[in-house]
Design a protein around this motif. Structure first.
Motif, short mmCIF file in Angstrom:
data_model
loop_
_atom_site.label_atom_id
_atom_site.label_comp_id
_atom_site.label_asym_id
_atom_site.label_seq_id
_atom_site.Cartn_x
_atom_site.Cartn_y
_atom_site.Cartn_z
N SER A 240 -6.65 14.59 -2.75
CA SER A 240 -7.48 14.26 -1.58
C SER A 240 -7.08 15.03 -0.33
O SER A 240 -7.77 14.95 0.69
CB SER A 240 -7.46 12.76 -1.32
N SER A 241 -5.98 15.81 -0.38
CA SER A 241 -5.66 16.66 0.76
C SER A 241 -6.58 17.89 0.78
O SER A 241 -6.66 18.60 1.79
CB SER A 241 -4.20 17.12 0.71
N ARG A 242 -7.30 18.13 -0.33
CA ARG A 242 -8.28 19.23 -0.36
C ARG A 242 -9.62 18.67 0.12
O ARG A 242 -10.07 17.63 -0.37
CB ARG A 242 -8.40 19.79 -1.76
N ARG A 243 -10.26 19.40 1.03
CA ARG A 243 -11.49 18.88 1.65
C ARG A 243 -12.60 18.59 0.66
O ARG A 243 -13.29 17.58 0.75
CB ARG A 243 -11.98 19.84 2.74
N SER A 244 -12.78 19.50 -0.30
CA SER A 244 -13.85 19.33 -1.28
C SER A 244 -13.63 18.06 -2.13
O SER A 244 -14.58 17.35 -2.47
CB SER A 244 -13.95 20.56 -2.19
N ILE B 220 -4.12 14.48 -15.70
CA ILE B 220 -4.85 14.89 -14.50
C ILE B 220 -4.30 14.08 -13.34
O ILE B 220 -4.37 12.84 -13.35
CB ILE B 220 -6.37 14.62 -14.64
N ASP B 221 -3.72 14.77 -12.35
CA ASP B 221 -3.24 14.06 -11.16
C ASP B 221 -4.44 13.66 -10.32
O ASP B 221 -5.34 14.46 -10.08
CB ASP B 221 -2.32 14.99 -10.34
N LEU B 222 -4.45 12.40 -9.89
CA LEU B 222 -5.50 11.92 -9.00
C LEU B 222 -4.82 11.39 -7.75
O LEU B 222 -4.19 10.33 -7.77
CB LEU B 222 -6.33 10.81 -9.69
N ASN B 223 -4.89 12.20 -6.68
CA ASN B 223 -4.25 11.83 -5.42
C ASN B 223 -5.32 11.32 -4.47
O ASN B 223 -6.27 12.03 -4.13
CB ASN B 223 -3.52 13.03 -4.81
N THR B 224 -5.15 10.06 -4.03
CA THR B 224 -6.15 9.43 -3.17
C THR B 224 -5.58 9.06 -1.81
O THR B 224 -6.21 8.33 -1.05
CB THR B 224 -6.66 8.13 -3.86
N SER C 207 -9.92 13.01 -22.73
CA SER C 207 -9.06 12.42 -23.75
C SER C 207 -7.59 12.43 -23.31
O SER C 207 -6.71 12.12 -24.11
CB SER C 207 -9.26 13.12 -25.09
N ILE C 208 -7.31 12.79 -22.06
CA ILE C 208 -5.94 12.74 -21.54
C ILE C 208 -5.83 11.70 -20.42
O ILE C 208 -6.83 11.41 -19.75
CB ILE C 208 -5.47 14.12 -21.01
N PRO C 209 -4.62 11.13 -20.23
CA PRO C 209 -4.44 10.11 -19.20
C PRO C 209 -4.30 10.71 -17.79
O PRO C 209 -4.20 11.92 -17.62
CB PRO C 209 -3.15 9.40 -19.62
N LEU C 210 -4.24 9.81 -16.80
CA LEU C 210 -4.16 10.23 -15.40
C LEU C 210 -2.76 10.04 -14.85
O LEU C 210 -1.99 9.19 -15.31
CB LEU C 210 -5.14 9.41 -14.56
N SER C 211 -2.44 10.86 -13.85
CA SER C 211 -1.26 10.69 -13.03
C SER C 211 -1.76 10.10 -11.72
O SER C 211 -2.54 10.75 -11.01
CB SER C 211 -0.60 12.07 -12.82
N ILE C 212 -1.38 8.86 -11.44
CA ILE C 212 -1.89 8.18 -10.25
C ILE C 212 -0.94 8.48 -9.09
O ILE C 212 0.20 8.04 -9.08
CB ILE C 212 -2.03 6.66 -10.51
N ASP C 213 -1.45 9.27 -8.14
CA ASP C 213 -0.62 9.89 -7.10
C ASP C 213 -0.88 9.21 -5.76
O ASP C 213 -1.79 9.61 -5.02
CB ASP C 213 -0.94 11.39 -7.05
N THR C 214 -0.10 8.17 -5.47
CA THR C 214 -0.24 7.47 -4.19
C THR C 214 1.04 6.72 -3.86
O THR C 214 1.68 6.18 -4.76
CB THR C 214 -1.43 6.47 -4.22
N PRO C 215 1.41 6.67 -2.58
CA PRO C 215 2.56 5.86 -2.18
C PRO C 215 2.15 4.41 -1.89
O PRO C 215 3.01 3.57 -1.64
CB PRO C 215 3.02 6.54 -0.89
N ASN C 216 0.85 4.11 -1.92
CA ASN C 216 0.34 2.81 -1.51
C ASN C 216 0.42 1.79 -2.66
O ASN C 216 -0.25 1.96 -3.68
CB ASN C 216 -1.11 3.03 -1.04
N PRO C 217 1.23 0.72 -2.51
CA PRO C 217 1.42 -0.22 -3.62
C PRO C 217 0.14 -0.91 -4.09
O PRO C 217 -0.04 -1.11 -5.29
CB PRO C 217 2.40 -1.26 -3.05
#
Ligand code: THG
Length: 263
Positions: free
Chosen positions: A10-14, A42-46, A69-79
């Motif tokens: 999410s640091s990328r504007r698009s 797939i990293d998903l940063n929100t 068919s692959i899992p996600l990397s959930i990228d957030t510091p927010n609990p």
């Protein structure tokens, strides 16, 4: 080597725009292309969605899980966001990330016990960014002991010795590589990971730096990398390095990469 596709950040504007507009087509396309290029997660940063993180993850994770068919990397510091993400994920996600910070441990440990994700541990604690590789190793040790006590399998732990931009501190690359070497030597049962593209922030021809850095890290045994798998040059560097280091029996991966359109 395990590749974590970094493009849905999410640091990328698009990406921020697509997440805000709930643009399914964009997210699915970006994720599928990374999977096809060789990503294992797939990293998903929100993080940039602020108060909309929880609702966005609740929408995006099932969508991507259905299409990939692959899992996600959930990228957030927010609990709250991490909890919502892990609970809706189904199947073992990658938690990105835990650290040695007391608040983060307190908030994430119950989620780890309940959802049993794989875990990235940043070598960082309440004293801030470590200035020496020994300090990074001591944080890694402490966190591996703590997770071990909670019953987390070592194969589910990824130590991330923090890649910082060499544009800011010209010793940052060397500090990372020294920490990586110490973690590999002293904690051989856990895996290591790095956000490769961090190294080149703010500099021209970033891809050259990313590629050179990846090769140096692979030489020291890096097990996983967060990078852009659509960058053919870096993927060529991954496959070439593994072949050259004897980590690619019968050169299956190298030749497969060449055969799938990368001449
Ligand atoms: N460790 C862990 N997680 C991480 C990082 C890490 N997550 C985030 C980050 N670091 C890794 N991901 C990215 C994603 C994008 C970029 C860098 C690191 C990046 N993107 C270009 C930019 O913002 O300028 C966009 C280029 C483009 O538009 O294609 O630099 O270290 N555990």
């Amino acid at each position: 080597m395990i590749i974590v596709g970094e493009r849905l950040n999410s640091s990328r504007r698009s990406v921020l725009k697509a997440l805000n507009r709930k643009d399914k087509k964009y997210l699915i396309d970006q994720a599928k292309r990374q999977e096809k290029a060789g990503a294992s997660y797939i990293d998903l940063n929100t993080a940039a969605l602020l108060d909309k993180e929880v609702q966005t993850l609740k929408w995006a994770i099932p969508l991507l899980r259905k299409e990939l068919s692959i899992p996600l990397s959930i990228d957030t510091p927010n609990p709250e966001a991490m909890e919502a993400g892990l609970k809706i994920h189904k199947g073992q996600a990658l938690l990105n990330s835990l650290s040695g910070e007391a608040q983060r441990i307190k908030a994430f440990l119950p989620l780890i016990k309940e959802c049993r994700p794989r875990i990235i541990v940043l070598c960082l604690d309440d004293e801030g960014l470590p200035e020496t590789s020994d300090k990074e190793l001591s944080i890694a040790r402490k966190m591996v002991n703590l997770l071990d006590k909670e019953g987390v399998k070592h194969k589910d732990i990824f130590i991330d010795p923090l890649v910082r931009p060499i544009g800011v501190d010209q010793k940052a690359g060397e500090l990372f590589l020294a920490a990586l070497e110490k973690v590999k030597k002293n904690l051989p049962s856990v895996s290591t990971i790095a956000g490769v593209s961090n190294v080149s922030f703010g500099l021209p021809r970033r891809k050259s730096l990313n590629r050179g850095f990846l090769v140096l890290a692979l030489q020291r045994g890096l097990d996983a990398a967060i990078l852009d798998p659509l960058d053919k040059e870096i993927m060529a560097a991954v496959h070439s390095s593994e072949a050259l280091l004897g980590k690619d029996p019968s050169l299956k991966n190298y030749l497969g990469f060449i055969r799938s359109g990368n001449r």
